[in-house]
Motif scaffolding. Sequence first.
Motif, PDB file in Angstrom:
ATOM      1  N   TYR A  62      -0.471  39.981  19.277  1.00 40.71           N
ATOM      2  CA  TYR A  62       0.667  38.779  17.910  1.00 40.71           C
ATOM      3  C   TYR A  62      -0.424  37.991  17.417  1.00 40.71           C
ATOM      4  N   LYS A  63      -0.699  37.696  18.248  1.00 39.97           N
ATOM      5  CA  LYS A  63      -2.046  36.322  17.299  1.00 39.97           C
ATOM      6  C   LYS A  63      -3.067  36.500  16.834  1.00 39.97           C
ATOM      7  N   ARG A  64      -3.174  37.712  16.939  1.00 38.86           N
ATOM      8  CA  ARG A  64      -4.892  38.088  15.863  1.00 38.86           C
ATOM      9  C   ARG A  64      -3.925  38.386  14.438  1.00 38.86           C
ATOM     10  N   VAL A  65      -2.710  39.123  14.664  1.00 34.94           N
ATOM     11  CA  VAL A  65      -2.075  39.814  13.432  1.00 34.94           C
ATOM     12  C   VAL A  65      -1.785  38.572  12.039  1.00 34.94           C
ATOM     13  N   VAL A  69       4.017  41.321   8.528  1.00 28.98           N
ATOM     14  CA  VAL A  69       4.508  42.372   8.939  1.00 28.98           C
ATOM     15  C   VAL A  69       5.739  43.006   8.511  1.00 28.98           C
ATOM     16  N   LEU A  70       5.619  43.954   8.353  1.00 32.84           N
ATOM     17  CA  LEU A  70       7.454  44.462   7.661  1.00 32.84           C
ATOM     18  C   LEU A  70       8.382  45.543   9.170  1.00 32.84           C
ATOM     19  N   ALA A  85      12.664  45.279  18.703  1.00 32.31           N
ATOM     20  CA  ALA A  85      12.434  44.645  16.948  1.00 32.31           C
ATOM     21  C   ALA A  85      12.289  43.110  16.795  1.00 32.31           C
ATOM     22  N   VAL A  86      13.769  42.524  17.197  1.00 36.59           N
ATOM     23  CA  VAL A  86      13.708  40.930  16.708  1.00 36.59           C
ATOM     24  C   VAL A  86      12.157  40.508  17.745  1.00 36.59           C
ATOM     25  N   ALA A  87      12.625  41.227  18.816  1.00 35.12           N
ATOM     26  CA  ALA A  87      11.538  40.184  19.745  1.00 35.12           C
ATOM     27  C   ALA A  87      10.294  39.964  19.855  1.00 35.12           C
ATOM     28  N   ALA A  88      10.194  41.313  18.708  1.00 32.88           N
ATOM     29  CA  ALA A  88       8.336  41.198  18.052  1.00 32.88           C
ATOM     30  C   ALA A  88       8.201  40.361  16.523  1.00 32.88           C
ATOM     31  N   ALA A  89       9.072  40.753  15.794  1.00 37.28           N
ATOM     32  CA  ALA A  89       9.194  39.339  14.633  1.00 37.28           C
ATOM     33  C   ALA A  89       9.425  37.939  15.658  1.00 37.28           C
ATOM     34  N   ARG A  90       9.505  37.295  16.573  1.00 38.41           N
ATOM     35  CA  ARG A  90       9.825  36.625  16.456  1.00 38.41           C
ATOM     36  C   ARG A  90       8.121  35.983  17.468  1.00 38.41           C
ATOM     37  N   ALA A  91       7.738  36.693  17.914  1.00 36.19           N
ATOM     38  CA  ALA A  91       6.507  36.733  19.356  1.00 36.19           C
ATOM     39  C   ALA A  91       4.908  36.179  17.660  1.00 36.19           C
ATOM     40  N   ALA A  93       5.805  35.897  14.620  1.00 35.00           N
ATOM     41  CA  ALA A  93       6.243  34.285  13.941  1.00 35.00           C
ATOM     42  C   ALA A  93       6.217  33.131  14.299  1.00 35.00           C
ATOM     43  N   ASP A  94       6.120  33.313  16.098  1.00 34.52           N
ATOM     44  CA  ASP A  94       5.951  32.215  17.064  1.00 34.52           C
ATOM     45  C   ASP A  94       4.309  31.849  17.586  1.00 34.52           C
ATOM     46  N   ALA A  95       3.331  33.319  16.803  1.00 36.07           N
ATOM     47  CA  ALA A  95       1.753  32.759  16.907  1.00 36.07           C
ATOM     48  C   ALA A  95       1.278  32.753  15.455  1.00 36.07           C
ATOM     49  N   GLY A  96       1.925  32.225  14.291  1.00 30.39           N
ATOM     50  CA  GLY A  96       1.949  31.281  13.568  1.00 30.39           C
ATOM     51  C   GLY A  96       1.604  32.852  12.497  1.00 30.39           C
ATOM     52  N   ASN A  97       2.077  34.094  12.400  1.00 31.38           N
ATOM     53  CA  ASN A  97       2.445  34.323  10.821  1.00 31.38           C
ATOM     54  C   ASN A  97       3.528  33.974  10.348  1.00 31.38           C
ATOM     55  N   LYS A  98       3.694  33.892   8.830  1.00 36.24           N
ATOM     56  CA  LYS A  98       4.146  33.267   8.118  1.00 36.24           C
ATOM     57  C   LYS A  98       5.282  34.608   6.580  1.00 36.24           C
TER      58      LYS A  98
END
Length: 154
Positions: A62-65, A69-70, A85-91, A93-98
């Motif tokens: 996730y840090k590299r994406v 992302v939808l 799905a919610v956990a992936a979205a949160r991860a 976002a937490d990794a910096g994807n805005k």
Amino acid sequence: QTIYKQALEGLTNPVDREKYPQIVRWLMTQIDEAKAGKADSTPTDLREYIRQHLALNPTETYKRVQCPVLILQGERDAQVLASHAVAAARALADAGNKQVSVRIFPNLSHIFAPSPLDRNIPTEKKNEISPEALETIQKWVVEVVIGKENRTGK
């Protein structure tokens, strides 16, 4: 997934593997053997694949994406739980994807069709993809993908 599906249909004991379908019992044996370090012995064995899959760290991925992302999810998906799905979205976002968007569609399955558990759906509608899911995809592509191309000229 098997336990989840069985629990949706009635009381189930996750320890009772004999009630699982044969393919699930085989896969569980493959997983147990992969964890124990047993090597593949036939082309249909999955132990090495399972070991590689278990070694993956989604958080590092996730840090590299950096692209938009939808994440779409049917609430009644028996293969992937909506909480994933919610956990992936949160991860992400937490990794910096805005540019992460997530949408959970109530009462829809893995293929965005009505849940097989919904007994009120007419037979001809049971495999029909939700117009709302299709509209969500279309709107996101227009706003995020095409809109970005128009703004950047690319």
